[in-house]
Design an enzyme around this catalytic site. Structure first.
Site, PDB file in Angstrom:
ATOM      1  N   ASP A 247       0.864  -1.184   0.000  1.00 34.98           N
ATOM      2  CA  ASP A 247       0.000   0.000   0.000  1.00 34.98           C
ATOM      3  C   ASP A 247       0.901   1.236   0.000  1.00 34.98           C
ATOM      4  O   ASP A 247       1.249   1.786   1.045  1.00 34.98           O
ATOM      5  CB  ASP A 247      -0.895  -0.048   1.258  1.00 34.98           C
ATOM      6  N   LYS A 267      -3.076   7.664  -0.702  1.00 33.01           N
ATOM      7  CA  LYS A 267      -3.066   6.216  -0.871  1.00 33.01           C
ATOM      8  C   LYS A 267      -3.551   5.787  -2.252  1.00 33.01           C
ATOM      9  O   LYS A 267      -3.192   4.707  -2.723  1.00 33.01           O
ATOM     10  CB  LYS A 267      -4.011   5.576   0.161  1.00 33.01           C
ATOM     11  N   THR A 271      -1.485   0.792  -5.543  1.00 38.66           N
ATOM     12  CA  THR A 271      -1.334  -0.317  -4.590  1.00 38.66           C
ATOM     13  C   THR A 271      -0.852  -1.499  -5.409  1.00 38.66           C
ATOM     14  O   THR A 271      -1.464  -1.814  -6.430  1.00 38.66           O
ATOM     15  CB  THR A 271      -2.693  -0.663  -3.938  1.00 38.66           C
ATOM     16  N   GLU A 388       7.702   4.159  10.139  1.00 36.47           N
ATOM     17  CA  GLU A 388       8.066   3.607  11.441  1.00 36.47           C
ATOM     18  C   GLU A 388       9.569   3.350  11.548  1.00 36.47           C
ATOM     19  O   GLU A 388      10.191   3.664  12.556  1.00 36.47           O
ATOM     20  CB  GLU A 388       7.353   2.272  11.667  1.00 36.47           C
TER      21      GLU A 388
END
Ligand code: CA
Length: 442
Positions: A247, A267, A271, A388
């Site tokens: 994604d 987004k 994908t 992250e």
């Protein structure tokens, strides 16, 4: 729930040698579906099954009379250019019969005549071009990793990382189906609104913080009618199989646009999915209990709760993400491993996602793609996206050739892999989900 059966026997071997190597993704115990054509030909796009280094052309096998009464229905429908109009629609008994028949004709116990007939319908994977396995009518993306949700939440709300709904509701949003693309498709860096200076209005510029998200997706097989719900006990009857999902995410666009309605253009530009759909039956040996909730966490509401789901609702699927930059390719350097995570660490199961999705009477249709959200684990090296891993760009990744990455640069290729391993069973793999970044078309 599909039980382990004779098609999972680790001692089964194929007369196709490449299906017997220890590191193959596609031993006879796997048999994932794909849609393909021979590259550089005008042949029709059609349904295949991966075995070793080959793709087996199912409809041609049917024409060679390789399928009997039970498995016939699926084989004859393989004369179609997508799985949602053929195998995905069929009931699970037929799918099981078809898998059993495939094992028979591919196993080393197959007779000479069968082998000859199969042989002429095997196409080396290196000569194959893959297409989208289904017409994806709708694509939904969940947010099922509590580790991902907590990490991302703590960047934006250090005091209150996890919102109070998280442990009750499988959080998701409706994605964009038209821009789901097959592995290998190049991704153009999107443009969007960026507001990096709080004191100034946003600018419309090429995305500066482009990211990937390592996810697993599942395809809906059996549909439910509008207004009809699906019980948690029946949920897996509606799931055909799993694939890898990337994604792609424009973080700068996302940060500016996401309130109050959630992700939109950050987004919807692309994908990527892997070409192989690994069936629920192939995955039977790799089922694990649902995520163990911490003491004090609420139990799922009744409609999301069943003994079977708790005991067996999870999947033990290893996921790996690699990066290869343009410079690394120029230097013939191997792709660099960015993270390893596992689907068993998801807070919600596929059954809970499906049941929740249909719990308001929303009709899920054959070929719909539903993804898990970024699969991250607890460890630092188990984080399934750059947001992250680099903590919003604050802790850049040092690559072995001296390059550094906060987010993706033009020319970078992201390679995702997935595989299942368990003692007493044959390793099976998902293959790869790849995508390289092209410069923005500005
Ligand atoms: Ca996502």
């Amino acid at each position: 729930m599909i039980n382990v059966n004779e098609t999972h026997d680790p001692n089964l071997k194929s007369w196709i040698e490449s299906a017997n190597t220890s590191d193959t993704n596609f031993p006879i115990q796997n048999l994932p579906f794909c849609v393909f054509t021979r590259a550089c030909t005008y042949e029709n796009v059609r349904v295949g099954v991966a075995i070793g280094d080959f793709v087996l052309d199912i409809y041609s096998c049917y024409e060679c009379c390789l399928f009997d009464d039970e498995s016939f229905t699926i084989a004859v429908s393989a004369d179609n250019y997508c799985l949602d109009h053929s195998v995905m629609k069929k009931n699970k008994d037929l799918q099981r019969a078809f898998r059993r028949r495939l094992v028979e004709i591919l196993s080393e116990t197959a007779d000479e005549e069968t082998r000859k007939n199969v042989q002429r319908n095997l196409i080396p994977m290196s000569e194959v071009q893959f297409y989208m396995p289904a017409h994806i009518g709708d694509y939904t993306d969940f947010y099922c990793s509590i580790f991902h949700a907590t990490n991302v939440g703590s960047m934006f709300r250090p005091d209150n990382p996890l919102l109070p709904n998280y442990k009750y509701v499988p959080i998701g949003y409706h994605g964009r189906a038209s821009s789901v693309v097959i592995s290998g498709t190049e991704i153009v860096r999107p443009k969007g609104q960026n507001r990096s200076d709080d004191g100034k209005p946003p600018e419309y510029v090429p995305c500066k913080n482009l990211d990937y998200e390592m996810e697993v997706g599942f395809f809906v097989g059996k549909c439910n009618e509008l207004g009809e719900t699906v019980s948690i006990e029946d949920a897996e009857e509606h799931i055909f199989g799993l694939c890898l999902v990337n994604d792609w995410s424009a973080r700068d666009v996302q940060a500016w646009e996401y309130q109050p309605l959630g992700p939109f253009l950050a987004k919807s530009f692309a994908t990527s999915i892997s070409p192989f759909v690994v069936t629920m039956e192939a995955l039977a040996p790799f089922r694990v209990p649902a995520f163990e909730r911490e003491t004090g966490d609420p139990q799922p509401l009744d409609y999301l709760s069943s003994e079977q789901n708790e005991k067996n609702g999870g999947f033990d699927i290893n996921l790996e993400v690699y990066l290869q930059t343009q410079k690394m390719r120029d230097e013939n350097a191997e792709p660099f491993l960015l993270s390893r995570s596992n689907m068993k660490d998801l807070y919600w199961t596929v059954g809970q996602m499906l049941t929740h999705h249909a719990s308001n009477g929303c009709n899920l249709q054959t070929g719909d793609l539903i993804a898990t959200g970024t699969v991250s684990g607890e460890g630092k090296d188990e984080r399934g996206c750059l947001l992250e891993l680099t903590w919003r760009g604050k802790e850049p990744i040092q690559l072995p050739n001296g390059e550094e990455r906060r987010f993706l640069e033009d020319g970078d290729e992201v390679i995702m892999k997935g595989f299942c391993e368990r003692e007493g069973f044959r390793r099976i793999g998902f293959g790869e989900c790849r995508g390289a970044i092209l410069p923005s078309d500005s």
